[in-house]
Design an enzyme around this catalytic site. Structure first.
Site, mmCIF file in Angstrom:
data_model
loop_
_atom_site.group_PDB
_atom_site.id
_atom_site.type_symbol
_atom_site.label_atom_id
_atom_site.label_comp_id
_atom_site.label_asym_id
_atom_site.label_seq_id
_atom_site.Cartn_x
_atom_site.Cartn_y
_atom_site.Cartn_z
ATOM 1 C CE LYS A 1 -3.788 2.158 2.586
ATOM 2 N NZ LYS A 1 -4.590 2.097 3.837
ATOM 3 C CG HIS B 1 -3.019 5.161 -0.476
ATOM 4 N ND1 HIS B 1 -2.894 4.033 -1.252
ATOM 5 C CD2 HIS B 1 -4.236 5.074 0.147
ATOM 6 C CE1 HIS B 1 -4.000 3.300 -1.140
ATOM 7 N NE2 HIS B 1 -4.809 3.890 -0.295
#
Length: 226
Positions: A104, A106
């Protein structure tokens, strides 16, 4: 055999996580039995599953560890329900951690891990559904050891299929110990399952009769540890 092992064998059958017949495995092997942890789908089933894992982990590794690491995808819910069960059964808070298939990039929790971050000095118990060849550890162990300076205490799977690993001479769990330096155990082994269910009536039927027992024996003659 401990009572919780007998109960777990019946639990696998009741949930249809353990089936008998003829199945083609990912490895291409034709197996007379199949274990699928994805069959545990209800709240009560998952609660019981966590309790069986917690009891087996406590028996094998005690409670001197900090984190349960469950590899994606099936290891994620197993690690969560086992952490809950460990708190309820033994009064110790264990953190859970899992990996992402894709990092991931963000938000506040970006990176390759879910749940608790691994910290230097953490003692980690790995947790999986089943290990046939040990291939999943090739990806998982470097991720765990690369995230922090941790000690992997051991691995717990639900069923030891008791088949030869990639090198063709030792079981997958034995190879894991040899390759990575930590113990690998299971709640039950297929030998225990066979011994418990052979010619035993359960819910009005014989799950492992003479014919199926011969098929299991033949399978292990070919793929089992000598």
């Amino acid at each position: 055999m401990e009572q919780y092992k007998k109960d777990f064998i019946e639990f696998m059958v009741d949930c249809q996580a353990l089936k008998f017949g003829e199945f083609t495995l990912k490895s291409g092997r034709k197996s007379p039995f199949f274990m699928n942890a994805g069959a545990y789908v209800t709240g009560s089933q998952l609660k019981k599953l966590g309790e069986y894992y917690a009891k087996a982990i406590h028996d094998c590794y005690g409670d001197d560890f900090d984190v349960l690491f469950g590899p994606a995808y099936k290891g994620i819910p197993i690690s969560v329900v086992t952490a809950v069960a460990y708190s309820e059964l033994y009064g110790k808070e264990i953190r859970y951690c899992s990996d992402r298939k894709e990092e991931k990039d963000h938000g506040a929790d970006k990176g390759g891990l879910l749940g608790s971050k691994l910290q230097d000095g953490d003692r980690v118990v790995m947790i999986e559904d089943v290990t046939t060849s040990g291939k999943s550890m090739e990806e998982t162990v470097p991720k765990v050891r690369g995230a922090a300076n941790v000690e992997i205490v051991g691995l717990m799977v639900s069923l030891n299929r008791m088949e030869v690993g990639k090198n063709g001479s030792k079981s997958a769990l034995e190879e894991i110990k040899e390759l990575y330096g930590f113990d690998a155990n299971a709640i039950v082994s297929m030998e225990e399952v066979t011994r418990y269910l052979y010619n035993r009536e359960y819910n009005g039927q014989i799950l492992i009769d003479d014919m199926l027992k011969q098929a299991i024996d033949a399978y292990y003659d070919q793929y089992g540890v000598k």
